[in-house]
Design a protein around this motif. Structure first.
Motif, short mmCIF file in Angstrom:
data_model
loop_
_atom_site.label_atom_id
_atom_site.label_comp_id
_atom_site.label_asym_id
_atom_site.label_seq_id
_atom_site.Cartn_x
_atom_site.Cartn_y
_atom_site.Cartn_z
N ASN A 72 44.30 22.05 44.21
CA ASN A 72 44.83 21.26 43.10
C ASN A 72 44.00 21.59 41.85
N HIS A 73 44.21 22.78 41.31
CA HIS A 73 43.36 23.21 40.20
C HIS A 73 44.16 23.97 39.15
N ILE A 74 43.56 24.11 38.00
CA ILE A 74 44.11 24.90 36.91
C ILE A 74 43.19 26.10 36.69
N GLY A 75 43.76 27.23 36.32
CA GLY A 75 42.93 28.40 36.17
C GLY A 75 43.42 29.32 35.06
N LEU A 76 42.47 30.07 34.48
CA LEU A 76 42.79 31.12 33.52
C LEU A 76 42.78 32.44 34.27
N ASN A 77 43.92 33.12 34.31
CA ASN A 77 44.05 34.37 35.04
C ASN A 77 44.26 35.52 34.06
N LYS B 28 39.32 15.52 39.37
CA LYS B 28 38.42 14.68 38.59
C LYS B 28 39.09 14.09 37.36
N PHE B 29 40.28 14.60 37.01
CA PHE B 29 41.06 14.06 35.91
C PHE B 29 42.17 13.12 36.44
N ASN B 30 42.13 12.82 37.75
CA ASN B 30 43.15 11.98 38.39
C ASN B 30 44.55 12.57 38.23
N ILE B 31 44.61 13.88 38.30
CA ILE B 31 45.88 14.59 38.21
C ILE B 31 46.14 15.28 39.53
N GLN B 32 47.29 15.05 40.10
CA GLN B 32 47.72 15.73 41.31
C GLN B 32 48.98 16.51 40.95
N GLU C 258 50.28 12.54 32.27
CA GLU C 258 51.48 12.15 32.99
C GLU C 258 52.51 11.54 32.05
N GLN C 259 53.80 11.84 32.31
CA GLN C 259 54.91 11.23 31.58
C GLN C 259 55.79 10.50 32.59
N ALA C 260 56.18 9.28 32.26
CA ALA C 260 56.88 8.43 33.24
C ALA C 260 58.19 9.06 33.71
N GLN C 261 59.04 9.43 32.78
CA GLN C 261 60.34 10.02 33.10
C GLN C 261 60.64 11.10 32.06
N PRO C 262 61.55 12.06 32.38
CA PRO C 262 61.88 13.08 31.38
C PRO C 262 62.40 12.49 30.08
N SER D 161 50.62 10.75 24.36
CA SER D 161 49.67 11.34 23.43
C SER D 161 48.83 12.39 24.15
N LYS D 162 48.50 13.41 23.43
CA LYS D 162 47.65 14.46 24.01
C LYS D 162 46.26 13.89 24.24
N PRO D 163 45.68 14.09 25.44
CA PRO D 163 44.34 13.58 25.71
C PRO D 163 43.30 14.15 24.75
N VAL D 164 42.20 13.43 24.61
CA VAL D 164 41.12 13.90 23.74
C VAL D 164 40.37 15.04 24.38
N VAL D 165 40.20 14.99 25.69
CA VAL D 165 39.39 15.98 26.40
C VAL D 165 40.31 16.97 27.09
N PRO D 166 40.13 18.28 26.86
CA PRO D 166 40.95 19.28 27.57
C PRO D 166 40.52 19.40 29.02
#
Length: 682
Positions: free
Chosen positions: A166-171, A185-189, A215-219, A225-230
């Motif tokens: 469950n990670h994000i990466g720069l490839n 650690k960002f509570n994102i699954q 997270e967005q509730a529905q489409p 709002s964009k989070p402060v921390v990337p």
């Protein structure tokens, strides 16, 4: 003197124009908003099956089982236009994008494999890019700089090189991320049980990249709002990795486990790099005045006339005449087009350099054609080499030779233009660092067979007999499908049909480690010496070692392999990076064939026709003796005879102890002394 003054005035005018223009230019951006998605978007996007557009979303992997399995699939979807991402001044365009994504587990199963936002040079999806490769690369291409890929991956299945599932990466050019961040650690699954929608923001400015997620509730819900921390923050110069004109889009894959990768909305804003503003030029022209512009034009005219006279004095009518009279009339390229294609022969575009010149990568914008431009040296010998190469390869036609597109001769500069080979040279893949995946066995065997086919064509099937004289891994190029393409004919020479060798009067041709022993004494290149070079290439491809590699007490690779053959341990020579992933029978065949081609005595080496039969498996490898035979200077009958300097050796005094492949001979020099082994002459 008048010309210099006019030129100075013109330069000052241009400088003033450029300064004013630079101050008046403003950066522009262009924005797009896509979604919800319906079938009309097939006109806007390049959709690489099995990706689809359905259910109001870009389905990067298929969204229903239909008549095929969801497992082991990969897909791509791109906005169907390119953007200029950097210019000649290495100004890199900024961009920002956001997209709404839903990664859905099918039947709440284990998710796999992932989806990525992708910057790529083309829309084509690589074959066999499912599973861990995320539709980005495959086992053969992963890690190659020629991929020109940069991706932000959302990975949902852990590989041995991943931190978790469950990670994000720069490839960059690979599925092995240059930087990874766990999203837990960002509570994102990314792919939870049930349905969740996430907005992903990717911002690139001043060579700095930030990625945010929320997270967005529905489409249909308002965008959060964009989070402060990337979630990911790194510096990257895109101009180092991606092509100047590239596509934006998405890529994804499934493996043993599956998931649905759905993009429901997509916004994209890209900075348009500054261009020429015609209205500013018009205002500047009025401000400066017609008289100064006339002086400027006169200066340009005078300079042009002076340059023309200087060019004419430098041009060689003999070369131009020879080029114009070449059979088949290869295309003559305009120098300005090649200069523009290579960004004025910028070192950043350099592909390689040798004794005969430098090779640059280029792009002919109007034709959207990638090329390789070989720029020869300016001296007289360089012109001779240029004509020799062009004369020989002008009419060569074979699927395993690098195709010649044309030539250019301008301002004393000699240029040859070839098809660009996206996978570079063979040596870059055989002798790569640990960060790159080495060539697998099937590709190595395929490449060797291709080189053998090209060599047979040169020696026997072309209307003239051609000896290449510089067979080595760096002169073997690989196309997009890793087919071998033999190139660099700077040393090649055609020999008359009634002869079998070409004399090089100015020294021994070729590269150390690939030069046959007899060439040091005869200064002649033959088809047999080409076969010796092929043997050196064959051994380095199988062993993953340079021909001159010192291993233990052995000074050369071929000596070590011959010793292993004597010890009946020849398979130990196979490149250890392959592990056990090779075919034993084929490996033994290639190693023995490499030794047969490396026989010190030319007459004992197999012909190219025999080599092809051995590679196809229709003929057995000739018997290779357990000891490496010694080199013997022997007279060859008829036109094959070598011319030996009598100050070195009297051929009448060379007496073999035994014949054939027996390793030891007794040589006597003209003074009656003995050498216990003729190889000591080397």
């Amino acid at each position: 003197m008048k010309i210099q003054v006019l030129w100075l005035i013109g330069f000052l005018i241009l400088h003033s124009m450029a300064t004013i223009t630079a101050k008046t230019q403003t950066l522009r951006t262009i924005s797009y908003q896509f979604g919800p998605f319906d079938s009309s978007y097939y006109n806007t996007f390049a959709v690489m099956k099995p990706a689809t557009i359905s259910n109001d979303a870009l389905q990067v992997t298929p969204d229903s089982i239909g008549n095929y399995s969801l497992n082991h699939r990969s897909g791509r979807i791109f906005f169907n236009r390119t953007f200029k991402l950097w210019d000649g001044d290495i100004k890199v365009a900024s961009f920002n994008t956001s997209f709404l994504i839903n990664v859905f587990r099918v039947n709440n199963s284990v998710p796999g494999e992932g989806v990525a936002f992708l910057i790529a040079p083309d829309t084509a999806i690589p074959p066999n890019s499912s599973g861990e490769y995320l539709g980005l690369t495959n086992s053969s291409s992963d890690g190659l700089p020629s991929n020109h890929l940069v991706a932000i991956e959302l990975d949902t299945l852990k590989q041995d090189f991943d931190p978790d599932d469950n990670h994000i990466g720069l490839n960059i050019n690979s599925i092995r991320s240059n930087k990874t961040v766990s999203l837990s650690k960002f509570n994102i699954q990314i792919a939870p049980n049930g349905t969740k929608f996430y907005v992903v923001w990717i911002e690139y400015y001043n060579k700095s990249l930030q990625v945010y997620m929320a997270e967005q509730a529905q489409p249909s819900s308002p965008t959060p709002s964009k989070p402060v921390v990337p979630v990911l923050n790194t510096d990257i110069d895109l101009s180092t990795f991606v092509k100047q004109y590239s596509y934006f889009g998405f890529s994804g894959s499934t493996g043993d486990h599956v998931q649905l990768n759905c993009v429901l909305k997509w916004n994209l804003t890209v900075e348009i790099l500054p261009g020429q503003n015609k209205r500013n030029w018009f205002k500047i022209g009025l401000a400066i005045g017609v008289p100064l512009l006339l002086i400027f034009l006169l200066g340009i005219a005078g300079l042009s006339y002076y340059s023309y006279k200087k060019w004419k004095a430098r041009s060689d009518p003999n070369i131009l005449g020879a080029l114009k009279s070449l059979p088949g009339t290869p295309r003559e390229f305009k120098f300005r087009d090649l200069k523009r294609a290579t960004n004025n022969f910028d070192d950043k575009h350099k592909l390689g350099q040798g004794g005969f010149g430098v090779v640059f990568k280029g792009l002919l914008q109007k034709e959207n054609l990638e090329i390789a431009v070989k720029k020869f040296s300016r001296d007289i010998k360089g012109k001779d080499d240029f004509l020799a190469e062009l004369t020989i390869i002008n009419r060569l036609r074979h699927k395993h030779l690098v195709p010649l597109l044309g030539w250019c001769h301008k301002n004393g500069m000699l240029l040859l233009v070839y098809d660009y080979m996206p996978n570079g040279s063979l040596d870059a893949h055989i002798f790569c660092g640990p960060e790159k995946t080495t060539l697998n066995w099937n590709l190595r065997y395929k490449i060797i067979s291709g080189v053998a086919s090209a060599l047979h064509y040169l020696h026997n099937e072309y209307d003239q007999k051609v000896v290449h004289r510089d067979l080595k891994a760096s002169n073997i190029m690989l196309d997009s499908n890793f087919n071998a393409r033999l190139g660099d004919f700077g040393l090649a020479r055609a020999i008359e049909n009634e002869k079998t060798s070409y004399a090089e009067l100015e020294g021994v041709p070729g590269t150390m480690g690939y030069i046959a022993p007899e060439c040091f004494h005869t200064a002649k290149a033959t088809r047999e010496s080409d076969v010796y070079g092929f043997g050196a290439v064959l051994l380095e491809v199988v062993c993953g070692q340079r021909p001159w590699t010192k291993i233990g007490e052995f000074q050369l690779l071929v000596d070590w392999v011959w010793w292993l053959h004597r010890e009946r341990r020849i398979l130990e020579a196979v490149d250890e990076r392959l592990g056990n992933d090779y075919i034993v029978e084929e490996a033994e065949r290639l190693l023995l064939l490499g030794l047969a081609c490396s026989h010190p005595n030319a007459s004992e080496r197999p012909k190219t026709q025999v080599i092809l039969q051995i590679l196809s498996g229709s003929m057995a490898v000739p018997h290779v003796p357990p000891f490496k035979p010694a080199f013997i200077l022997a007279s060859m009958p008829g036109p094959d005879s070598f011319s030996i300097s009598s100050s070195l050796t009297n051929t009448a005094d060379i007496t073999p102890v035994s014949s054939g492949w027996t390793p030891h001979y007794i040589n006597r020099d003209v003074h009656g002394g003995e050498f216990s082994d003729a190889s000591s002459l080397m």
